[in-house]
Design an enzyme around this catalytic site. Structure first.
Site, PDB file in Angstrom:
ATOM      1  N   LYS A 131       0.815  -1.209   0.000  1.00  0.00           N
ATOM      2  CA  LYS A 131       0.000   0.000   0.000  1.00  0.00           C
ATOM      3  C   LYS A 131       0.857   1.272   0.000  1.00  0.00           C
ATOM      4  O   LYS A 131       0.637   2.169  -0.813  1.00  0.00           O
ATOM      5  CB  LYS A 131      -0.891  -0.044   1.247  1.00  0.00           C
ATOM      6  CG  LYS A 131      -1.979   0.949   1.332  1.00  0.00           C
ATOM      7  CD  LYS A 131      -3.039   0.504   2.345  1.00  0.00           C
ATOM      8  CE  LYS A 131      -2.493  -0.070   3.627  1.00  0.00           C
ATOM      9  NZ  LYS A 131      -2.080   0.927   4.627  1.00  0.00           N
ATOM     10  N   ARG A 155      -9.305   3.452   9.487  1.00  0.00           N
ATOM     11  CA  ARG A 155      -8.982   2.078   9.842  1.00  0.00           C
ATOM     12  C   ARG A 155     -10.081   1.460  10.696  1.00  0.00           C
ATOM     13  O   ARG A 155      -9.977   0.300  11.077  1.00  0.00           O
ATOM     14  CB  ARG A 155      -7.711   2.103  10.671  1.00  0.00           C
ATOM     15  CG  ARG A 155      -6.519   1.428  10.065  1.00  0.00           C
ATOM     16  CD  ARG A 155      -5.400   1.604  11.071  1.00  0.00           C
ATOM     17  NE  ARG A 155      -4.286   0.769  10.826  1.00  0.00           N
ATOM     18  CZ  ARG A 155      -3.220   1.137  10.104  1.00  0.00           C
ATOM     19  NH1 ARG A 155      -3.190   2.288   9.508  1.00  0.00           N
ATOM     20  NH2 ARG A 155      -2.216   0.319   9.996  1.00  0.00           N
ATOM     21  N   ARG A 186      -1.283  -6.567  14.427  1.00  0.00           N
ATOM     22  CA  ARG A 186      -1.754  -5.635  13.397  1.00  0.00           C
ATOM     23  C   ARG A 186      -2.667  -6.333  12.397  1.00  0.00           C
ATOM     24  O   ARG A 186      -3.694  -5.783  11.979  1.00  0.00           O
ATOM     25  CB  ARG A 186      -0.554  -4.992  12.685  1.00  0.00           C
ATOM     26  CG  ARG A 186       0.019  -3.818  13.478  1.00  0.00           C
ATOM     27  CD  ARG A 186       1.504  -3.648  13.285  1.00  0.00           C
ATOM     28  NE  ARG A 186       1.874  -3.329  11.936  1.00  0.00           N
ATOM     29  CZ  ARG A 186       3.016  -3.706  11.351  1.00  0.00           C
ATOM     30  NH1 ARG A 186       3.886  -4.444  12.003  1.00  0.00           N
ATOM     31  NH2 ARG A 186       3.278  -3.350  10.131  1.00  0.00           N
ATOM     32  N   ARG A 202      11.603  -1.874  10.599  1.00  0.00           N
ATOM     33  CA  ARG A 202      10.660  -1.202  11.494  1.00  0.00           C
ATOM     34  C   ARG A 202      10.496  -1.978  12.797  1.00  0.00           C
ATOM     35  O   ARG A 202      10.392  -3.199  12.773  1.00  0.00           O
ATOM     36  CB  ARG A 202       9.306  -1.060  10.798  1.00  0.00           C
ATOM     37  CG  ARG A 202       9.013   0.365  10.376  1.00  0.00           C
ATOM     38  CD  ARG A 202       7.819   0.436   9.482  1.00  0.00           C
ATOM     39  NE  ARG A 202       6.576   0.054  10.150  1.00  0.00           N
ATOM     40  CZ  ARG A 202       5.378   0.149   9.578  1.00  0.00           C
ATOM     41  NH1 ARG A 202       5.278   0.609   8.345  1.00  0.00           N
ATOM     42  NH2 ARG A 202       4.293  -0.218  10.221  1.00  0.00           N
ATOM     43  N   ARG A 261      11.061  -6.931   5.283  1.00  0.00           N
ATOM     44  CA  ARG A 261      11.142  -5.607   4.645  1.00  0.00           C
ATOM     45  C   ARG A 261      11.977  -4.614   5.476  1.00  0.00           C
ATOM     46  O   ARG A 261      12.069  -4.713   6.695  1.00  0.00           O
ATOM     47  CB  ARG A 261       9.744  -5.042   4.372  1.00  0.00           C
ATOM     48  CG  ARG A 261       9.095  -4.397   5.555  1.00  0.00           C
ATOM     49  CD  ARG A 261       7.830  -3.637   5.156  1.00  0.00           C
ATOM     50  NE  ARG A 261       7.063  -3.273   6.332  1.00  0.00           N
ATOM     51  CZ  ARG A 261       5.848  -2.783   6.286  1.00  0.00           C
ATOM     52  NH1 ARG A 261       5.226  -2.642   5.140  1.00  0.00           N
ATOM     53  NH2 ARG A 261       5.221  -2.461   7.396  1.00  0.00           N
TER      54      ARG A 261
HETATM   55  P1  ADP Z   1       0.818  -0.926   8.994  1.00  0.00           P
HETATM   56  O1  ADP Z   1      -0.311  -0.742   8.021  1.00  0.00           O
HETATM   57  O2  ADP Z   1       1.946  -1.744   8.451  1.00  0.00           O
HETATM   58  O3  ADP Z   1       0.371  -1.411  10.344  1.00  0.00           O
HETATM   59  P2  ADP Z   1       1.096   2.007   9.285  1.00  0.00           P
HETATM   60  O4  ADP Z   1       2.369   2.722   9.017  1.00  0.00           O
HETATM   61  O5  ADP Z   1      -0.075   2.307   8.426  1.00  0.00           O
HETATM   62  O6  ADP Z   1       1.518   0.476   9.238  1.00  0.00           O
HETATM   63  O7  ADP Z   1       0.655   2.230  10.803  1.00  0.00           O
HETATM   64  C1  ADP Z   1       1.544   1.966  11.853  1.00  0.00           C
HETATM   65  C2  ADP Z   1       0.824   2.109  13.195  1.00  0.00           C
HETATM   66  O8  ADP Z   1       0.336   3.436  13.339  1.00  0.00           O
HETATM   67  C3  ADP Z   1      -0.391   1.224  13.397  1.00  0.00           C
HETATM   68  O9  ADP Z   1      -0.040  -0.083  13.821  1.00  0.00           O
HETATM   69  C4  ADP Z   1      -1.146   2.015  14.471  1.00  0.00           C
HETATM   70  O10 ADP Z   1      -0.551   1.838  15.740  1.00  0.00           O
HETATM   71  C5  ADP Z   1      -0.902   3.455  14.074  1.00  0.00           C
HETATM   72  N1  ADP Z   1      -1.961   3.967  13.159  1.00  0.00           N
HETATM   73  C6  ADP Z   1      -1.780   4.410  11.892  1.00  0.00           C
HETATM   74  N2  ADP Z   1      -2.950   4.804  11.353  1.00  0.00           N
HETATM   75  C7  ADP Z   1      -3.902   4.605  12.303  1.00  0.00           C
HETATM   76  C8  ADP Z   1      -5.311   4.803  12.362  1.00  0.00           C
HETATM   77  N3  ADP Z   1      -5.992   5.287  11.312  1.00  0.00           N
HETATM   78  N4  ADP Z   1      -5.962   4.472  13.502  1.00  0.00           N
HETATM   79  C9  ADP Z   1      -5.304   3.984  14.558  1.00  0.00           C
HETATM   80  N5  ADP Z   1      -3.974   3.765  14.589  1.00  0.00           N
HETATM   81  C10 ADP Z   1      -3.267   4.079  13.475  1.00  0.00           C
END
Ligand code: ADP
Ligand code: ZN
Length: 226
Positions: free
Chosen positions: A17, A93, A173, A162, A130
């Site tokens: 994504k 989300r 997740r 990461r 990754r």
């Molecule tokens: P991934 O999709 O690989 O989990 P992201 O970089 O999109 O990684 O998000 C990393 C973290 O940031 C998530 O695991 C969460 O803790 C937080 N996060 C990001 N976007 C949101 C959201 N819309 N609502 C709640 N937590 C979020």
């Protein structure tokens, strides 16, 4: 003139994504808004927001809706997004977040919500191996590693693994994706703006597939409007 776009990208962790969002944001000339990147940047710079969100992120848990919504509301009120639109990556989300997003973009609406689909077996493998640039977020894999180890080919930034790409946080997740984010597929499908695109295959092929599908819908949508 290249028309702008208001896009939301869905897809499980490791679906590609982030990489595709960067490309789509260049194609449609709209900002790429990644909540994950925004939160990680705030942790690195040690802001109050960074302190508030760190433990959620490290453990793979979701940050409370109110906090995420306030960050996004601020970003979506800036002139670049108000004018040309955005590619939203990582937001919404949860269903409450999606409902708030609907209010925030008014009087406009979202053009499309794209779900990039990949089998879970594939994402597990991708996530475990990754690496990512902390500055420009370019992703690297064992097949495509930086020319100089630890240094980003694109910007010279540091390439790291990461902290939340460990087995436990990945499992958490993916579990939250299924229970909290998957319902958004029905939510947007019911509203007639969901597009599913196969995320398996070389990165360039997936980009092409996305742009072809998106252009078709964006043009059709605009023709209906006028
Ligand atoms: P991934 O999709 O690989 O989990 P992201 O970089 O999109 O990684 O998000 C990393 C973290 O940031 C998530 O695991 C969460 O803790 C937080 N996060 C990001 N976007 C949101 C959201 N819309 N609502 C709640 N937590 C979020
Ligand atoms: Zn970089």
């Amino acid at each position: 003139m290249i028309p702008g776009a208001r896009l939301v990208m869905l897809g499980k962790q490791g679906a590609g994504k982030g990489t595709q969002c960067v490309r789509l944001s260049r194609h449609y000339v709209v900002p790429h808004i990644s909540t994950g990147d925004m939160f990680r940047a705030s942790i690195r710079t040690g802001t109050r927001l960074g302190v508030q969100v760190q433990s959620y992120i490290d453990s793979g848990n979701l940050i409370p809706d109110d906090l995420v919504i306030s960050v996004i509301a601020d970003r979506l009120s800036q002139p670049d997004t108000l004018g040309r639109g955005f590619v939203l990556d990582g937001f919404p989300r949860t269903v409450p977040q999606a409902e708030r997003l609907g209010d925030l973009v008014r009087p406009h609406h979202l053009d499309l919500v794209v779900n990039i689909t990949v089998p879970t077996s594939l994402v597990l493998e991708r996530l475990a191996t990754r690496m990512v640039c902390v500055d420009c977020q370019t992703n690297y894999s064992p097949e495509q590693s930086p020319k100089v180890q630890g240094v980003c080919d694109v910007c010279g930034g540091e390439v790291i693994h990461r902290k939340d790409d460990n087995e436990e946080a990945i499992r958490r997740r993916l579990e939250l994706y299924e229970t909290q984010t998957q319902p958004l597929i029905d939510y947007y499908s019911d509203r007639g703006i969901l597009l599913e695109v196969d995320g398996v295959g070389p990165v360039d092929d997936v980009t092409l597939r996305l742009i072809q599908n998106l252009d078709e819908y964006l043009v059709k949508g605009r023709t209906h409007e006028s």
